[in-house]
Design a protein around this motif. Structure first.
Motif, PDB file in Angstrom:
ATOM      1  N   ILE A 133       0.855  -1.181   0.000  1.00 56.50           N
ATOM      2  CA  ILE A 133       0.000   0.000   0.000  1.00 56.50           C
ATOM      3  C   ILE A 133       0.889   1.229   0.000  1.00 56.50           C
ATOM      4  CG2 ILE A 133      -1.834   1.257   1.192  1.00 56.50           C
ATOM      5  CD1 ILE A 133      -1.140  -2.210   2.345  1.00 56.50           C
ATOM      6  N   SER A 134       0.631   2.123  -0.939  1.00 61.83           N
ATOM      7  CA  SER A 134       1.377   3.375  -1.024  1.00 61.83           C
ATOM      8  C   SER A 134       0.393   4.479  -1.352  1.00 61.83           C
ATOM      9  CB  SER A 134       2.441   3.251  -2.126  1.00 61.83           C
ATOM     10  OG  SER A 134       3.006   4.499  -2.394  1.00 61.83           O
ATOM     11  N   PHE A 135       0.229   5.440  -0.436  1.00 61.20           N
ATOM     12  CA  PHE A 135      -0.624   6.579  -0.758  1.00 61.20           C
ATOM     13  C   PHE A 135      -0.132   7.840  -0.084  1.00 61.20           C
ATOM     14  CE2 PHE A 135      -2.673   4.424   2.739  1.00 61.20           C
ATOM     15  CZ  PHE A 135      -3.263   5.390   3.518  1.00 61.20           C
ATOM     16  N   GLU A 136      -0.452   8.964  -0.738  1.00 61.45           N
ATOM     17  CA  GLU A 136       0.031  10.293  -0.369  1.00 61.45           C
ATOM     18  C   GLU A 136       1.560  10.320  -0.300  1.00 61.45           C
ATOM     19  OE1 GLU A 136      -2.036  12.562   2.597  1.00 61.45           O
ATOM     20  OE2 GLU A 136      -3.886  11.452   2.252  1.00 61.45           O
ATOM     21  N   MET A 137       2.178   9.712  -1.284  1.00 59.39           N
ATOM     22  CA  MET A 137       3.640   9.668  -1.418  1.00 59.39           C
ATOM     23  C   MET A 137       4.011  10.574  -2.591  1.00 59.39           C
ATOM     24  SD  MET A 137       4.842   7.591   0.895  1.00 59.39           S
ATOM     25  CE  MET A 137       6.454   7.260   0.253  1.00 59.39           C
TER      26      MET A 137
END
Length: 164
Positions: A133-137
């Motif tokens: 999970i990768s978000f607001e990167m």
């Protein structure tokens, strides 16, 4: 964090597996030495879930980990730029059994540089039905890291390889 060392006694042709959950996993020197000596064949550090939060210095929690039995959460590092990660890398990390979460980590540009030898994210326990999970990167660039999803029985396994 536990240290496991497989050792070999050349005189008696015995193989020993030593576990030590109180010593640092950074070095294999914690295995006891015998008068006749033996060769250390494998140093394996098994860590529990790791939460890296708020500061780049918190990455030290991953030092020496070869396998993380659980999750790796890297999140909420707001006061960092790209240069803060110049010397942050964990080439010994090969496997995460649950999930990898990246959330609001400013300045981090490459997961491949951070974990150059990460081969498997097993997904035994998922977060929001995902193993990665990768978000607001906002600075992350997906270069230098290639992953594929493989489905085996009841688990989703993500297999990752550095791009050469």
């Amino acid at each position: 964090m536990c240290l496991a060392a497989v050792t070999f006694d050349s005189q008696n042709l015995d193989i020993y597996l030593n576990f030590d959950c109180h010593k640092s996993a950074v070095s294999c020197q914690s295995a006891p030495k015998k008068p006749w000596g033996y060769l250390s064949l494998l140093c394996l550090a098994v860590c529990q879930s790791v939460d890296v939060r708020n500061d780049v210095q918190a990455f030290q929690r991953l030092s020496g980990c070869r396998v993380v039995e659980g999750f790796v959460q890297i999140l909420l590092i707001d006061r960092a730029d790209e240069t803060a990660y110049d010397n942050v890398t964990f080439p010994e990390l090969r496997e995460i059994t649950d999930y990898l979460l990246l959330y609001r980590v400013n300045g981090l540009r490459s997961v491949g540089k951070l974990f150059p030898n990460l081969a498997v994210i097993r997904g035994n326990t998922l977060l929001f039905n995902y193993a990665f999970i990768s978000f607001e990167m906002i600075h992350l660039q997906v270069r230098g890291w290639r992953c594929k999803l493989a489905r085996y029985s009841r688990s989703n396994i993500i297999s990752c390889l550095p791009v050469s």
